[in-house]
Enzyme design. Structure first.
Site, short mmCIF file in Angstrom:
data_model
loop_
_atom_site.label_atom_id
_atom_site.label_comp_id
_atom_site.label_asym_id
_atom_site.label_seq_id
_atom_site.Cartn_x
_atom_site.Cartn_y
_atom_site.Cartn_z
N SER A 177 0.05 6.28 1.83
CA SER A 177 1.03 5.28 1.38
C SER A 177 2.44 5.72 1.70
CB SER A 177 0.91 5.05 -0.13
OG SER A 177 1.52 6.10 -0.85
N ASP A 178 3.31 4.75 1.95
CA ASP A 178 4.73 5.06 1.96
C ASP A 178 5.15 5.36 0.52
OD1 ASP A 178 7.27 5.49 2.89
OD2 ASP A 178 7.39 3.62 4.00
N TRP A 179 6.22 6.12 0.38
CA TRP A 179 6.62 6.63 -0.93
C TRP A 179 7.04 5.46 -1.83
CZ3 TRP A 179 4.79 9.70 2.27
CH2 TRP A 179 4.67 11.07 2.05
#
Length: 729
Positions: free
Chosen positions: A261-263
């Site tokens: 996932s992106d942060w």
């Protein structure tokens, strides 16, 4: 004798111990044997631990089994400086300075896949030396709008160019044992409302424009990890979107790696667990420590997911699939004994940075053949512009780099030409800030401009070195540009300088196209993207003719913002209304729109000048009919000038009478050739049926129709040098 017997017994015991090494620790075993053996030895909780962060940029291994964690860091232009274990604060190490490599837009502008492999090798060696297993990059989102603050991290507006250029980068980097994390999958084409906007795009446009570069990276590049994007598609965040991740990526394309996932991109346990996300990073902003309100066990793929598994609400097979994908990544990287040691700030890396930068610089105007500059002709040379001295490796968001050395244009000019180089800043943009604009005192701006104009009256050559930077609302993550013009009063400053001294060359940095209202008033125009640590050296070597420019635009420079296709449809098309954005221009994005609708750009896609000239011969086809095989198009290219140079020959194909609307022509192949003066080279392109297909909205599949097609041999999308037609049976 007794000692010899003891030694023999010890050797036998050692051999016996080696024979008992678990399969997952034996790197002579096939990858899948190792993965399944490791999985069989793990508890449910240990599997869960693999799936979420344990710090800002690491995810856990299995210490009990000797399975290492994954160390990640931001890319793709270099290794981000070390941060504290659990905050966004710099760790203040003294040994984490790196080489800043050119932006991916610059790499795309080289149109040179061989340099892409050089780039991937060099940057991954720096990641390896810093102890990193996963490089968060590269990115291949399309440049739908020139206002997107993150376009500089991507590879332009054409899916074929981006896909063809990214594959060697990935292969080369991963050959060193460093996983690329392909981003941002998918539809991350604006930064405004990036966490909340729902993208509405038709099926055909999705498959023809916004997915092909990702597909090439997966199926041809063999990328090991993929980062889903922030926006929503069909009402579900891409980081946990079953149709996108399980459907397209894993089932249709056969991706066997892990999604990361992106942060802050994960928002729901059930959707993340069932929607194809494998590793959750950065949730709850700072990923707080245990005793704080939120800890890592509070992540959506942590205790909450384990509870659903224990209760039988989600089958163990879902958890096992995720753990399997993470284990593959670990064995490919952190537990890969063939992973390179790497190096940091080596001469080879600076050389790679220089070569990529030189070849990505695009010469856009050269009136009266003023370039290359003979600096001996000029006594008083004035350099104007903040980017002549500003470090453009700072700012921009997650791609910001802590560099060991940055060579500025002014530094490189003064090193070569000494006292004849004078400097005036001309304008100020303020500090590099991520989340807000740093205001500049109007009085300071007036003063800087007045100083530049006064010095211009004494100069016999002006080099304006400006463009964009990585401030908020420039080329920067988490914000888009406010308009299509150069900021900080640069347009007006260039025009006023040109009114004083006609010998003026404009050199710009930046990751986006922009308006050039001064273009008729200047002698030369050079666009340099972001060139990294060797920016000054690369630019000056092009200006003085040490290097013959060969870059070509990976984006269209329109005359005005209103000429871009999304602008026809108002705010619904960009930046969206009520968190909904509609890609109403469909497949007519970039040059497809300008060609088909006959809108004249300022500088077309694929355009770039040289200090020499090239003549294209007649286009020849090996056959006028294509059935199941292929036909070969040949064209002779001759360097008709007096300098060695490189030319990118571009092949576009169009269908004459399609059953569904199609662009006039689309890029399907290219080749960059280097020619000595007077030398002729034959360039050949193989045309097969896959190059002729379109995604049919009627059949929901790729279709090749019988009929007549045209092959266009071009120097840019608007410069057709040869044409040949053929029939498809």
């Amino acid at each position: 004798m007794k000692r010899l017997k003891m030694m023999a017994m010890a050797l036998m015991m050692g051999a016996s111990a080696l024979a008992q090494v678990p399969a997952y620790l034996d790197d002579s075993q096939p990858l899948e044997v190792r993965v399944q053996d490791a999985l069989s030895r793990m508890t449910t909780h240990e599997k869960i631990q693999l799936l979420h962060a344990q710090s800002k940029f690491t995810s856990a291994g299995v210490p009990r089994l000797g399975i290492r964690q994954l160390n990640m860091d931001d890319g793709p232009h270099g290794v981000r400086e070390e941060l504290e274990w659990n905050t966004w604060k710099p760790a203040r190490w003294t040994n984490d300075s790196v080489v800043a490599f050119p932006s991916l837009t610059c790499l795309a502008a080289t149109w040179n896949p061989e340099l892409s492999a050089v780039y991937g090798n060099a940057v991954s060696e720096e990641f390896a030396f810093r102890g990193k297993d996963v490089m968060l990059g590269p990115g291949v989102n399309m440049a739908r709008t020139p206002l997107n603050g993150r376009n500089f991290e991507y590879m332009g507006e054409d899916p074929y160019l981006a896909g063809h250029m990214i594959v060697p980068y990935i292969r080369s980097a991963q050959a060193n044992g460093v996983a690329c994390c392909l981003k941002h999958f998918a539809l991350n084409n604006q930064e405004i409302d990036r966490f909340a906007v729902n993208v509405n795009v038709d099926e055909r446009t999705l498959h023809e424009i916004y997915l092909p570069a990702f597909k090439a990276a997966v199926q041809e590049g063999g990328v090991w990890t993929v980062m889903p994007s922030y926006p929503l598609w069909n009402g579900i965040h891409c980081c946990q979107n079953d149709s996108l991740l399980n459907g397209i990526l894993k089932r249709d394309w056969g991706f066997d790696g892990a999604t990361i996932s992106d942060w802050g991109g994960t928002t729901d346990t059930w959707q993340a667990a069932t929607g194809g996300l494998d590793i959750e990073m950065g949730t709850f902003t700072d990923g707080k420590v245990k005793e704080a309100e939120f800890g890592y066990d509070d992540y959506y793929l942590a205790d909450k997911f384990e509870k659903l598994i224990d209760e039988g609400k989600i089958p163990m097979s879902v958890l096992d699939d995720k753990a399997t994908r993470v284990l593959r990544t670990i064995f490919r990287t952190s537990m890969n004994r063939q992973k390179v040691i790497g190096s940091l700030c080596s001469e080879a890396h600076y050389d790679a940075c220089l070569r990529i930068g030189e070849e990505g610089i695009v010469l856009l105007k050269n009136a009266e053949d003023m370039l290359p500059l003979d600096f001996n002709r000029y006594e008083r040379i004035l350099v104007v512009g903040e980017n002549a001295v500003r470090s453009l490796t700072k700012g921009g968001g997650s791609s910001e780099l802590k560099t060991l050395h940055d060579w500025s244009p002014l530094e490189s000019l003064q090193k070569r030409f000494g006292a004849k180089i004078d400097y005036a800043q001309g304008y100020s943009s303020g500090r590099a800030m991520y989340d807000k604009v740093d205001p500049v005192d109007p009085a300071l701006s007036r003063q800087l401009k007045a100083e530049a104009l006064e010095k211009a009256r004494q100069a016999d050559l002006i080099l304006f070195i400006g463009g964009m930077n990585k401030n908020c609302r420039q080329d920067c993550e988490n914000s888009d540009r406010e308009n299509y013009h150069l900021s900080f009063g640069q347009d007006e400053l260039i025009q006023e300088l040109a009114a004083i001294q006609k010998n003026i060359i404009v050199c710009t940095f930046g990751g986006n196209a922009f308006a050039t209202p001064w273009i008729d008033e200047v002698k030369g125009f050079v666009h340099a993207w972001y060139l990294g640590s060797m920016a000054g050296e690369a630019l000056v070597r092009v200006l003085d003719g040490t290097v013959n420019p060969s870059g070509k635009l990976p984006v269209t420079f329109a005359r005005r913002l209103e000429d871009y296709p999304f602008m026809e449809y108002g705010a619904e098309a960009y930046p969206g209304v009520n968190k909904q954005v509609y890609y109403k221009e469909g497949i007519f994005m970039g040059y497809r729109h300008f060609d088909t609708r006959k809108v004249k750009p300022q500088f077309p896609f694929g355009y770039g000048l040289s200090y020499t000239t090239f003549e294209y011969g007649k286009s020849r086809l090996s056959s006028k009919t294509l059935s199941d095989g292929k036909i070969v198009l040949s064209v002779d290219i001759t360097n008709t000038g007096n300098r060695a140079g490189k030319e990118t020959v571009q092949l576009y194909i169009g269908q004459r009478k399609p059953s569904e609307v199609r662009p006039v022509k689309e890029l399907k192949a290219f080749e960059k050739v280097e020619l000595q003066p007077g030398e002729t080279r034959t360039v050949e392109f193989s045309i097969d049926r896959s190059m002729l297909s379109f995604f049919s909205a009627k059949s929901h599949d790729w279709v090749v129709e019988p009929g007549r097609f045209d092959a266009y041999v071009c120097a840019s999308s608007a410069d057709v040098r040869g044409q040949a037609d053929f029939r498809v049976e």
